[in-house]
Design a protein around this motif. Structure first.
Motif, PDB file in Angstrom:
ATOM      1  N   PHE A 217       0.841  -1.196   0.000  1.00  0.00           N
ATOM      2  CA  PHE A 217       0.000   0.000   0.000  1.00  0.00           C
ATOM      3  C   PHE A 217       0.879   1.250   0.000  1.00  0.00           C
ATOM      4  CE2 PHE A 217      -2.574  -3.212   2.107  1.00  0.00           C
ATOM      5  CZ  PHE A 217      -3.841  -3.028   1.572  1.00  0.00           C
ATOM      6  N   LYS A 218       0.450   2.267  -0.743  1.00  0.00           N
ATOM      7  CA  LYS A 218       1.043   3.582  -0.582  1.00  0.00           C
ATOM      8  C   LYS A 218       0.457   4.210   0.685  1.00  0.00           C
ATOM      9  CE  LYS A 218       1.542   4.360  -5.569  1.00  0.00           C
ATOM     10  NZ  LYS A 218       1.120   5.192  -6.726  1.00  0.00           N
ATOM     11  N   PRO A 219       1.233   5.035   1.398  1.00  0.00           N
ATOM     12  CA  PRO A 219       0.701   5.666   2.614  1.00  0.00           C
ATOM     13  C   PRO A 219      -0.268   6.800   2.284  1.00  0.00           C
ATOM     14  CG  PRO A 219       2.980   6.333   2.250  1.00  0.00           C
ATOM     15  CD  PRO A 219       2.672   5.309   1.197  1.00  0.00           C
ATOM     16  N   LEU A 220      -1.509   6.429   2.008  1.00  0.00           N
ATOM     17  CA  LEU A 220      -2.575   7.357   1.657  1.00  0.00           C
ATOM     18  C   LEU A 220      -3.741   7.194   2.628  1.00  0.00           C
ATOM     19  CD1 LEU A 220      -2.645   6.696  -2.209  1.00  0.00           C
ATOM     20  CD2 LEU A 220      -1.656   8.695  -1.071  1.00  0.00           C
ATOM     21  N   PRO A 221      -4.521   8.239   2.873  1.00  0.00           N
ATOM     22  CA  PRO A 221      -5.656   8.117   3.798  1.00  0.00           C
ATOM     23  C   PRO A 221      -6.621   6.998   3.431  1.00  0.00           C
ATOM     24  CG  PRO A 221      -5.215  10.425   3.355  1.00  0.00           C
ATOM     25  CD  PRO A 221      -4.314   9.640   2.439  1.00  0.00           C
ATOM     26  N   SER A 222      -6.908   6.821   2.133  1.00  0.00           N
ATOM     27  CA  SER A 222      -7.840   5.759   1.734  1.00  0.00           C
ATOM     28  C   SER A 222      -7.286   4.378   2.053  1.00  0.00           C
ATOM     29  CB  SER A 222      -8.153   5.860   0.239  1.00  0.00           C
ATOM     30  OG  SER A 222      -6.964   5.739  -0.534  1.00  0.00           O
ATOM     31  N   ASN A 223      -5.970   4.206   1.899  1.00  0.00           N
ATOM     32  CA  ASN A 223      -5.360   2.916   2.231  1.00  0.00           C
ATOM     33  C   ASN A 223      -5.299   2.694   3.733  1.00  0.00           C
ATOM     34  OD1 ASN A 223      -4.941   2.208  -0.438  1.00  0.00           O
ATOM     35  ND2 ASN A 223      -2.865   3.033  -0.499  1.00  0.00           N
ATOM     36  N   MET A 224      -5.057   3.744   4.505  1.00  0.00           N
ATOM     37  CA  MET A 224      -5.044   3.593   5.952  1.00  0.00           C
ATOM     38  C   MET A 224      -6.419   3.168   6.459  1.00  0.00           C
ATOM     39  SD  MET A 224      -1.931   4.101   6.379  1.00  0.00           S
ATOM     40  CE  MET A 224      -2.019   3.701   8.110  1.00  0.00           C
ATOM     41  N   ALA A 225      -7.475   3.661   5.805  1.00  0.00           N
ATOM     42  CA  ALA A 225      -8.829   3.236   6.198  1.00  0.00           C
ATOM     43  C   ALA A 225      -9.009   1.736   5.992  1.00  0.00           C
ATOM     44  CB  ALA A 225      -9.872   4.017   5.393  1.00  0.00           C
ATOM     45  N   ILE A 226      -8.424   1.196   4.911  1.00  0.00           N
ATOM     46  CA  ILE A 226      -8.481  -0.253   4.663  1.00  0.00           C
ATOM     47  C   ILE A 226      -7.686  -1.004   5.718  1.00  0.00           C
ATOM     48  CG2 ILE A 226      -7.795  -2.078   3.063  1.00  0.00           C
ATOM     49  CD1 ILE A 226      -8.242  -0.085   0.762  1.00  0.00           C
ATOM     50  N   LEU A 227      -6.465  -0.554   5.980  1.00  0.00           N
ATOM     51  CA  LEU A 227      -5.580  -1.259   6.902  1.00  0.00           C
ATOM     52  C   LEU A 227      -6.099  -1.246   8.331  1.00  0.00           C
ATOM     53  CD1 LEU A 227      -2.178  -0.009   5.471  1.00  0.00           C
ATOM     54  CD2 LEU A 227      -2.908  -2.404   5.612  1.00  0.00           C
TER      55      LEU A 227
END
Length: 334
Positions: A217-227
Motif C-alpha cells: 500500500f502507498k501511505p494514503l488516507p484511503s489505504n489507511m482506512a483499509i488497513l
C-alpha cells in the motif's frame, strides 16, 4: 464506480471461445470447489480459507473464477487501492492439472480488462512474489521494493517457555536496551498520524511502501482506512522519530493440519536491536493464548536476515523452515 461480486453476466468482458475457458464472479457456493483445487498450495500456508468470505464482501474487490467444462480450474482476486489507481492482484492459483498451459496469463488479462472497464483511473497492476525474478520478468514488471523472508516454526507452548526464561529486556549480544526504546504499540489515531507523515517515515518504509501480509500500500488516507479495519498490531520504537516499525497480523489457522497457525510480521527499518525487541513483543502478545504449532513468517530488510535467523535458532530455539528467500513487490502498467 465499484465492482460488485454480483456483477451480471452481461457486464463481464467477452472471452475468445478458443481459450475453452468460462469466467464467473466467485460466490459462497464455490468455496468447496476452490479449496479442492488448492490442496498443498503455498506449502500449506494458504490464507484463502480464512479470508474468502471477507473477500466476497469487500466492495473494492472482485474474485474471478476460470472454469473449463464447468469445473473450477483457476482463481484470481483483484483489489483496487491507492485512491483507485492500482489494481492489486492476489490469491492467483491454477489447478495442478492445468498448470503450464497459459491459464494464469489468460485469467490475468481478463481481470485487467474487467477492472479497467469499471475503474478507468487504474494505471498500474501490482503483485507480490516470492520466486526468483529473471530477465523476462523485468521486461514485464518494475521492481518497487523487496524484503527478505524468514520462515520458522515452533510449538506455541515451547516458545512461551523460552520467552519466559529470557525475561523482558533481552536483546542481541551487546545490546543495551534503554527504557526509551521499549517498543510502542500504536493506537489507530497514532497510526494515521505517523504513517501519513512522509517526513517521519521516509527513512523507515521501503520505497514509501507499507507491505502488510503480502499487500503493498502507498501511505494514503484511503489505504489507511483499509488497513485499520484489519486485525493488526502496529509498533514503533519511538513515536516522535521512529527508526523501526512493524506490523503483526493476528494469527490465523492454516490447512497444514489440526492446531496449526500462521503468524505474519512485517518489519521496516535497518536496526537489528530494535527489530529484535519488536519481534519479541509481537511473539509474546500473539502466541500467549495459542496451543499447537505456529508457522511464523517475518519480512525484514535483507541484511537483517542472517542475524535474525541466528537469533531465532540460538536464542529462541525454533526451527528454520527454509533458507533465504525474497518477497518482491512488482508492478506493470495497465
Amino acid at each position: 464506480m465499484k465492482i460488485e461480486n454480483s456483477l451480471p453476466c452481461q457486464q463481464l468482458p467477452e472471452v475468445h471461445s478458443q481459450t475453452g475457458l468460462q469466467f464467473t464472479v466467485a460466490t459462497e457456493e464455490d468455496f468447496d470447489d476452490i479449496m479442492a483445487m488448492s490442496q498443498d498450495i503455498y506449502g500449506g500456508l494458504d490464507y484463502l480459507p480464512t479470508r474468502y468470505q471477507t473477500w466476497l464482501q469487500e466492495t473494492n474487490r472482485t474474485v474471478i473464477l476460470a472454469r473449463k467444462q464447468g469445473k473450477v480450474i483457476a482463481l484470481e482476486s483483484v483489489c483496487v487501492i491507492d485512491d483507485g489507481e492500482t489494481m492489486l492482484v492476489e490469491g492467483l492459483r491454477v489447478a495442478p492439472q492445468e498448470r503450464g498451459k497459459g491459464v494464469a496469463g489468460v485469467l490475468l488479462r481478463y481481470c485487467s480488462q474487467l477492472v479497467k472497464s469499471k475503474y478507468p483511473d487504474v494505471k498500474v497492476s501490482r503483485l507480490t512474489r516470492d520466486d526468483q525474478l529473471g530477465p523476462k520478468d523485468f521486461q514485464k514488471y518494475r521492481l518497487i521494493t523487496k524484503q527478505a523472508i524468514l520462515l520458522v516454526r515452533f510449538r506455541a507452548e515451547d516458545l512461551k517457555l523460552h520467552l519466559a526464561d529470557l525475561g523482558l529486556n533481552v536483546g542481541i549480544t551487546g545490546d543495551d536496551m534503554a527504557p526509551a526504546n521499549i517498543p510502542v504499540r500504536l493506537e489507530p489515531s497514532e497510526v494515521r498520524q505517523l504513517f501519513l507523515s512522509s517526513d517521519l517515515m521516509k527513512d523507515v518504509l521501503p520505497n514509501a511502501t507499507i507491505v502488510q501480509d503480502w499487500q503493498p500500500f502507498k501511505p494514503l488516507p484511503s489505504n489507511m482506512a483499509i488497513l485499520l479495519k484489519k486485525d493488526i498490531d502496529w509498533m514503533v520504537d519511538n513515536i516522535s522519530g521512529p527508526s523501526m516499525a512493524s506490523l503483526c497480523t493476528f494469527p490465523i489457522r492454516v490447512p497444514i493440519g489440526d492446531d496449526w497457525y500462521y503468524l505474519n510480521i512485517d518489519m521496516f527499518g535497518k536496526d537489528l536491536a530494535l527489530a529484535v525487541q519488536q519481534l519479541l513483543c509481537h511473539l509474546r502478545c500473539h502466541t500467549n493464548t495459542l496451543k499447537g504449532h505456529v508457522m511464523c513468517q517475518v519480512f525484514l530488510d535483507p541484511p537483517l536476515w542472517k542475524p535474525m535467523a541466528e537469533f531465532f535458532k540460538e536464542t529462541l530455539k525454533v526451527e528454520l523452515v527454509k533458507q533465504y528467500t525474497e518477497q518482491c513487490v512488482v508492478e506493470s502498467d495497465v
